[in-house]
Design a protein around this motif. Structure first.
Motif, PDB file in Angstrom:
ATOM      1  N   GLY A 137       0.813  -1.215   0.000  1.00 28.74           N
ATOM      2  CA  GLY A 137       0.000   0.000   0.000  1.00 28.74           C
ATOM      3  C   GLY A 137       0.842   1.257   0.000  1.00 28.74           C
ATOM      4  N   LYS A 138       2.138   1.123  -0.231  1.00 30.80           N
ATOM      5  CA  LYS A 138       3.039   2.269  -0.213  1.00 30.80           C
ATOM      6  C   LYS A 138       3.570   2.557  -1.615  1.00 30.80           C
ATOM      7  CE  LYS A 138       2.959   2.742   4.320  1.00 30.80           C
ATOM      8  NZ  LYS A 138       2.454   3.968   5.002  1.00 30.80           N
ATOM      9  N   PHE A 139       4.205   3.729  -1.750  1.00 27.16           N
ATOM     10  CA  PHE A 139       4.751   4.149  -3.027  1.00 27.16           C
ATOM     11  C   PHE A 139       6.187   4.637  -2.805  1.00 27.16           C
ATOM     12  CE2 PHE A 139       0.208   4.676  -3.006  1.00 27.16           C
ATOM     13  CZ  PHE A 139      -0.195   4.091  -4.203  1.00 27.16           C
ATOM     14  N   ILE A 140       7.098   4.061  -3.587  1.00 28.93           N
ATOM     15  CA  ILE A 140       8.513   4.425  -3.477  1.00 28.93           C
ATOM     16  C   ILE A 140       8.844   5.419  -4.580  1.00 28.93           C
ATOM     17  CG2 ILE A 140      10.885   3.576  -3.474  1.00 28.93           C
ATOM     18  CD1 ILE A 140       9.743   0.820  -2.706  1.00 28.93           C
ATOM     19  N   GLU A 141       9.364   6.575  -4.197  1.00 29.80           N
ATOM     20  CA  GLU A 141       9.695   7.616  -5.165  1.00 29.80           C
ATOM     21  C   GLU A 141      11.097   7.388  -5.729  1.00 29.80           C
ATOM     22  OE1 GLU A 141       7.257  11.510  -3.798  1.00 29.80           O
ATOM     23  OE2 GLU A 141       8.898  10.917  -2.459  1.00 29.80           O
ATOM     24  N   GLY A 146      17.688   7.479 -10.775  1.00 23.67           N
ATOM     25  CA  GLY A 146      17.302   6.113 -10.454  1.00 23.67           C
ATOM     26  C   GLY A 146      17.390   5.798  -8.972  1.00 23.67           C
ATOM     27  N   VAL A 147      17.562   6.815  -8.131  1.00 24.20           N
ATOM     28  CA  VAL A 147      17.673   6.619  -6.683  1.00 24.20           C
ATOM     29  C   VAL A 147      16.277   6.519  -6.075  1.00 24.20           C
ATOM     30  CG1 VAL A 147      18.469   7.601  -4.504  1.00 24.20           C
ATOM     31  CG2 VAL A 147      19.846   7.849  -6.573  1.00 24.20           C
ATOM     32  N   ARG A 148      16.046   5.423  -5.321  1.00 31.48           N
ATOM     33  CA  ARG A 148      14.783   5.275  -4.596  1.00 31.48           C
ATOM     34  C   ARG A 148      14.971   5.952  -3.239  1.00 31.48           C
ATOM     35  NH1 ARG A 148      12.646  -0.795  -6.213  1.00 31.48           N
ATOM     36  NH2 ARG A 148      13.524  -0.821  -8.324  1.00 31.48           N
ATOM     37  N   PHE A 149      14.407   7.128  -3.095  1.00 30.95           N
ATOM     38  CA  PHE A 149      14.780   7.973  -1.968  1.00 30.95           C
ATOM     39  C   PHE A 149      13.720   8.133  -0.888  1.00 30.95           C
ATOM     40  CE2 PHE A 149      12.894  10.733  -5.173  1.00 30.95           C
ATOM     41  CZ  PHE A 149      12.044  11.541  -4.443  1.00 30.95           C
ATOM     42  N   ALA A 150      12.471   7.767  -1.142  1.00 27.51           N
ATOM     43  CA  ALA A 150      11.441   7.963  -0.115  1.00 27.51           C
ATOM     44  C   ALA A 150      10.277   7.013  -0.354  1.00 27.51           C
ATOM     45  CB  ALA A 150      10.955   9.409  -0.117  1.00 27.51           C
ATOM     46  N   THR A 151       9.645   6.603   0.737  1.00 25.87           N
ATOM     47  CA  THR A 151       8.437   5.781   0.681  1.00 25.87           C
ATOM     48  C   THR A 151       7.289   6.586   1.283  1.00 25.87           C
ATOM     49  OG1 THR A 151       9.732   3.749   0.894  1.00 25.87           O
ATOM     50  CG2 THR A 151       7.372   3.619   1.373  1.00 25.87           C
ATOM     51  N   VAL A 152       6.230   6.762   0.508  1.00 25.15           N
ATOM     52  CA  VAL A 152       5.098   7.581   0.944  1.00 25.15           C
ATOM     53  C   VAL A 152       3.807   6.777   0.858  1.00 25.15           C
ATOM     54  CG1 VAL A 152       6.205   9.756   0.292  1.00 25.15           C
ATOM     55  CG2 VAL A 152       4.838   8.530  -1.390  1.00 25.15           C
ATOM     56  N   SER A 153       2.814   7.224   1.580  1.00 21.89           N
ATOM     57  CA  SER A 153       1.533   6.517   1.588  1.00 21.89           C
ATOM     58  C   SER A 153       0.600   6.992   0.488  1.00 21.89           C
ATOM     59  CB  SER A 153       0.846   6.700   2.953  1.00 21.89           C
ATOM     60  OG  SER A 153       0.692   8.081   3.250  1.00 21.89           O
ATOM     61  N   GLU A 181      18.736  -5.189 -12.473  1.00 17.94           N
ATOM     62  CA  GLU A 181      17.511  -4.420 -12.232  1.00 17.94           C
ATOM     63  C   GLU A 181      17.798  -2.928 -12.119  1.00 17.94           C
ATOM     64  OE1 GLU A 181      14.116  -3.979  -8.779  1.00 17.94           O
ATOM     65  OE2 GLU A 181      14.930  -5.975  -9.191  1.00 17.94           O
ATOM     66  N   ALA A 182      18.891  -2.561 -11.433  1.00 18.02           N
ATOM     67  CA  ALA A 182      19.193  -1.143 -11.244  1.00 18.02           C
ATOM     68  C   ALA A 182      19.389  -0.433 -12.584  1.00 18.02           C
ATOM     69  CB  ALA A 182      20.440  -0.985 -10.374  1.00 18.02           C
ATOM     70  N   ARG A 183      20.058  -1.093 -13.519  1.00 19.36           N
ATOM     71  CA  ARG A 183      20.274  -0.484 -14.838  1.00 19.36           C
ATOM     72  C   ARG A 183      18.960  -0.348 -15.588  1.00 19.36           C
ATOM     73  NH1 ARG A 183      24.199  -0.207 -18.948  1.00 19.36           N
ATOM     74  NH2 ARG A 183      23.281   1.132 -20.561  1.00 19.36           N
ATOM     75  N   LEU A 184      18.091  -1.335 -15.478  1.00 19.59           N
ATOM     76  CA  LEU A 184      16.796  -1.253 -16.150  1.00 19.59           C
ATOM     77  C   LEU A 184      15.956  -0.118 -15.576  1.00 19.59           C
ATOM     78  CD1 LEU A 184      15.850  -5.043 -16.526  1.00 19.59           C
ATOM     79  CD2 LEU A 184      16.917  -3.519 -18.205  1.00 19.59           C
ATOM     80  N   VAL A 185      16.067   0.084 -14.258  1.00 20.27           N
ATOM     81  CA  VAL A 185      15.346   1.203 -13.637  1.00 20.27           C
ATOM     82  C   VAL A 185      15.880   2.526 -14.171  1.00 20.27           C
ATOM     83  CG1 VAL A 185      14.931   2.429 -11.472  1.00 20.27           C
ATOM     84  CG2 VAL A 185      14.703  -0.063 -11.558  1.00 20.27           C
ATOM     85  N   ARG A 186      17.200   2.627 -14.303  1.00 21.84           N
ATOM     86  CA  ARG A 186      17.783   3.860 -14.839  1.00 21.84           C
ATOM     87  C   ARG A 186      17.348   4.111 -16.283  1.00 21.84           C
ATOM     88  NH1 ARG A 186      22.385   2.066 -11.970  1.00 21.84           N
ATOM     89  NH2 ARG A 186      23.419   1.344 -13.885  1.00 21.84           N
TER      90      ARG A 186
END
Length: 265
Positions: A137-141, A146-153, A181-186
């Motif tokens: 139920g969360k969202f990762i920004e 490509g940095v996953r820096f915060a998780t918000v509701s 996976e990290a490269r694909l995210v980038r």
């Protein structure tokens, strides 16, 4: 020939003795000047050290915060843990910057500046999400690096979702093994940054199946086959022209920008 008179001999002796005497007086004068300057500089140096470290005049009394958007100034102040009351000169600004980055990953850049005589200024720049990953139920920004820096509701408004759905095909599996996976995210981030503004605001999902199989799902059900993140500017121009030329099309393919295609179904 008569020799020099007594008066003449006295004058010569006086002439020969005057220069050494003058030089000695000049040396004594210079020595006195050097001693006086040394004493003055020592007093000034000691006074400066006391003024910077020992007096109450140049101590931290206030800490200001600028540049926050999602974060609150209070969050930044708490994370900075600036030593209020300490001599301003002794504040370790690099340590404060490191604490802020460690405790608040949302901060991309930070500058800690002494504001004489009593202040510390914290100037921050927050990361901006370009994609989000739903997890439970969360969202990762995810930012533009490509940095996953915060998780918000609550999902950030106007930010497309990232779906990493590598297919079971041998080529897709090989792509995942090769790039990770990290490269694909980038690559997905790279695509998101190249989408034309008029299309970006309608983009709901950036879907990654492999390195060269990235597609877009738009708000009205239309789709765009983008391919890899390469040649993004050319693909953006081609997509804009293709959508104008085929306004009723539902599917667009700009994976090869020199040979685009569109279809109604």
């Amino acid at each position: 020939m008569a020799g020099p008179t007594t008066a003449e001999r006295g004058e010569r002796q006086q002439e020969s003795s005057d220069p050494p005497l003058a030089r000695r007086r000049l040396r004594r004068s210079r020595l006195r000047t050097i001693i006086i300057l040394t004493v003055v500089l020592t007093l000034l140096g000691g006074g400066s050290v006391w003024l910077l470290y020992g007096s109450k005049w140049l101590r931290v009394e206030r800490v200001s915060v600028a540049g926050t958007r999602v974060l609150t100034p209070e969050q930044v102040l708490d994370a900075a843990d600036t030593p209020v009351g300490a001599p301003l000169i002794s504040v370790d600004t690099e340590a404060i910057e490191a604490r802020l980055r460690r405790k608040l990953p949302r901060i991309d850049e930070v500058d800690v500046v002494r504001s004489w005589p009593h202040g510390i200024s914290l100037k921050v720049m927050e990361r901006t999400p370009v994609l989000m990953v739903q997890k439970g139920g969360k969202f990762i920004e995810v930012d533009d690096e490509g940095v996953r820096f915060a998780t918000v509701s609550t999902p950030p408004k106007g930010v497309p979702a990232l779906e990493l759905t590598v297919s079971r095909s041998s080529s897709a599996a090989a792509s995942l093994r090769r790039f990770g996976e990290a490269r694909l995210v980038r690559e997905a981030v790279r695509v998101a940054g190249a989408i034309p503004a008029a299309v970006s605001q309608d983009t709901l999902v950036v879907k990654v199946r492999s390195y060269d199989d990235i597609s877009l799902e738009l708000r009205d059900g239309r789709t765009v086959a983008w391919g890899s993140g390469e040649k993004g500017a050319a693909k953006a121009r081609t997509l804009t022209a293709l959508m104008k030329a085929s306004p009723r099309a539902r599917h667009f393919d700009v994976s090869v920008p020199t040979a685009p295609a569109s279809s109604a179904s």
